[in-house]
Design an enzyme around this catalytic site. Sequence first.
Site, PDB file in Angstrom:
ATOM      1  N   THR A 128       0.759  -1.244   0.000  1.00 18.43           N
ATOM      2  CA  THR A 128       0.000   0.000   0.000  1.00 18.43           C
ATOM      3  C   THR A 128       0.790   1.295   0.000  1.00 18.43           C
ATOM      4  O   THR A 128       0.180   2.343   0.069  1.00 18.43           O
ATOM      5  CB  THR A 128      -0.991   0.087   1.182  1.00 18.43           C
ATOM      6  OG1 THR A 128      -0.301   0.471   2.362  1.00 18.43           O
ATOM      7  CG2 THR A 128      -1.677  -1.215   1.438  1.00 18.43           C
TER       8      THR A 128
ATOM      9  N   ASN B  59      -7.395  12.790  -8.824  1.00 11.56           N
ATOM     10  CA  ASN B  59      -7.055  11.608  -9.601  1.00 11.56           C
ATOM     11  C   ASN B  59      -7.449  11.693 -11.065  1.00 11.56           C
ATOM     12  O   ASN B  59      -7.105  10.830 -11.854  1.00 11.56           O
ATOM     13  CB  ASN B  59      -7.644  10.367  -8.934  1.00 11.56           C
ATOM     14  CG  ASN B  59      -6.888  10.054  -7.676  1.00 11.56           C
ATOM     15  OD1 ASN B  59      -5.696   9.766  -7.742  1.00 11.56           O
ATOM     16  ND2 ASN B  59      -7.545  10.168  -6.537  1.00 11.56           N
TER      17      ASN B  59
END
Lengths: 385, 385
Positions: free
Chosen positions: A181, A380
Amino acid sequence: MSVTAAQGFEAAGVVAGLKSTGNKDVAVVVNRGPLKVGAAVFTSNRAKANPILWSQQAVSDGVVEAVVLNSGGANCFTGSFGFQTTHQTAEKAAELLDVSAGDILVCSTGLIGTGDEVFRGKVLAGTTAAIAGLGPDGGDAASEAIMTTDTQPKRAVVSRHGWTIGGMAKGAGMLAPGLATMLVVITTDAVLDAGEADRALRTATHLTFDRLDSDGCMSTNDQVTLLASGATGIHPDHSAFTMALTEVCQDLAQQLQADAEGASHNISIQVVHAASDEEAVAVGRSVARNNLFKAAIFGNDPNWGRVLAAIGTTDARFDPYDVDVWFNGVRVCTAGGPDRPREEVDLTPRATGILIDLKVGDAEATILTNDLTHDYVHENSAYSS
Amino acid sequence: MSVTAAQGFEAAGVVAGLKSTGNKDVAVVVNRGPLKVGAAVFTSNRAKANPILWSQQAVSDGVVEAVVLNSGGANCFTGSFGFQTTHQTAEKAAELLDVSAGDILVCSTGLIGTGDEVFRGKVLAGTTAAIAGLGPDGGDAASEAIMTTDTQPKRAVVSRHGWTIGGMAKGAGMLAPGLATMLVVITTDAVLDAGEADRALRTATHLTFDRLDSDGCMSTNDQVTLLASGATGIHPDHSAFTMALTEVCQDLAQQLQADAEGASHNISIQVVHAASDEEAVAVGRSVARNNLFKAAIFGNDPNWGRVLAAIGTTDARFDPYDVDVWFNGVRVCTAGGPDRPREEVDLTPRATGILIDLKVGDAEATILTNDLTHDYVHENSAYSS
């Protein structure tokens, strides 16, 4: 202090020109020993970046001298040229540190597909500059150099009876499980052998980073590394060390959650009375990945129907008509039906607690996630350079 | 015409006061025969609404006289009172139509947890009014009455050699697979037995609605029903019927995709040269559910790295260094590395085509999805009434 809080470590963070902002972008962490123990866990994404492919081999003997990390480019899907860049980075660090290249780990983060000649040149020059600037106070600079869209560096330190664990992390986007992660380097001056380091790291990450699922997207580059110098000469009890390491990892995981791209809520989803740990995690993760639930939290809406709908997509043992759900301490659903009115729930604080009682067994788990916001979409959809 | 395009059917859509907008909200579709064949597929969510629990039993003998549908409330997680509401709805329709309640299907859509006395009263009154207003031209009104956040009704009709298939659908949010992803009623005047209807419906939905994954969220209420009246007396070849039914389902699925909440792109993800159909679907679905990919499309960014990262989370057979990816006809990634410059890709049209060549086998599948937009976040953070 981060990675230089423990004795036996030096670090540096320098500007190599990889980031268009002119901020620090190459970091080096060196273990001065006497032990050179290392362990690492890697993304379980099958599409792995070149630094992952390299580091998996390099760490396999449990010996690590140093870690070189860069932001500003993931060096993923950059072909054999990209792998050679990673290899040359390790060779360069090894030459300057007078150790074996096979004991150097490499980590990269940034845009996938970035890794051309210019990138290589900057990484190699940055590695040289960072090693020239190594020092026992370099932990803070190193933690800044690994940032991407992070708004602040992440550092954690825990001290026990004579020994210390310190760490740094970068996160922000692509936060999801399967490990790891994000990029994390953790150091300790306790005495550990390679097996102990590996077991402690796997246990700690399983309970912390593996349960952080900000946006369900697993990266190609994630790596968590633990280095032990043994500089204190103290060999701690294994469970005591593992607990302290878990504390450092959880601290860093919460910092990653708090700084996740665009998030406006830090959501803890606690699942209790599950039939097994795995099922508790599966239920929490299913809720954490449900875009409708995440958008509802952004809108301060205690929409328990979306929680039950998300639970219903799992294989976990539960009776849909015998589940209770709390939002910030208010039981809005009991036995699969409405309970307290939604008006009683205050979702305006950033810290948000969801409690799900499956009423089946004794296992529990907590998954950390974030809400789905306009800023997440914006960051994003704009981020590609 | 939707559900009344085929001979032997009557329908109606009325205002029952369930929607605060005052728009139509209860629909009834009745099969006048001579055959009363019915088949249905249901959400695979384990948290099922009361109408699903009822309809699963009611359809099990393959005989269906009518379908009653309401918007403005899902009647999900409303306890035994809610189940009784569904039961009473079927009883009311059966009484007025002079048939058995066990041959009445019920569908509901709207907010989970909605299903009190007021809701029940309106649904029952609406059922009575709709049955009073049944007519052979009622298909359009019925298709309007099942809308929730849909901006327009969804209808499709296909005619073959003497027989017809017509259908209506509502969708908008919570569009995901596992079936059925929305409320759909499809009628035909062809002659079918119950087994044929069931097989054709499962094949058609498997290839269409099951491959529509707008936001990864599976609803508690979704149901696709096929009714056959046999009014033309024509018994079509099974594969010819299945193909025509698949065409109707695909038409409706594309309308659902085009009207998905807040979407600005309709994305078709075509996966070719997969080792199996299942793996092609798994790869397409993983990409379709990746929020970073979806946000990139919203930003007109051909971010192939996020595509490869999503493929890497599946178990499908592929070599990460031998995958090609096209965005709108431009091969931006070949053999797991950069190919054509991203500037050559025009992502401004709403229709977006992603082609993924896994280079492993001969199987392929196409998954339909949408981008992740500011409007999606807005609609789903505001929607709770």
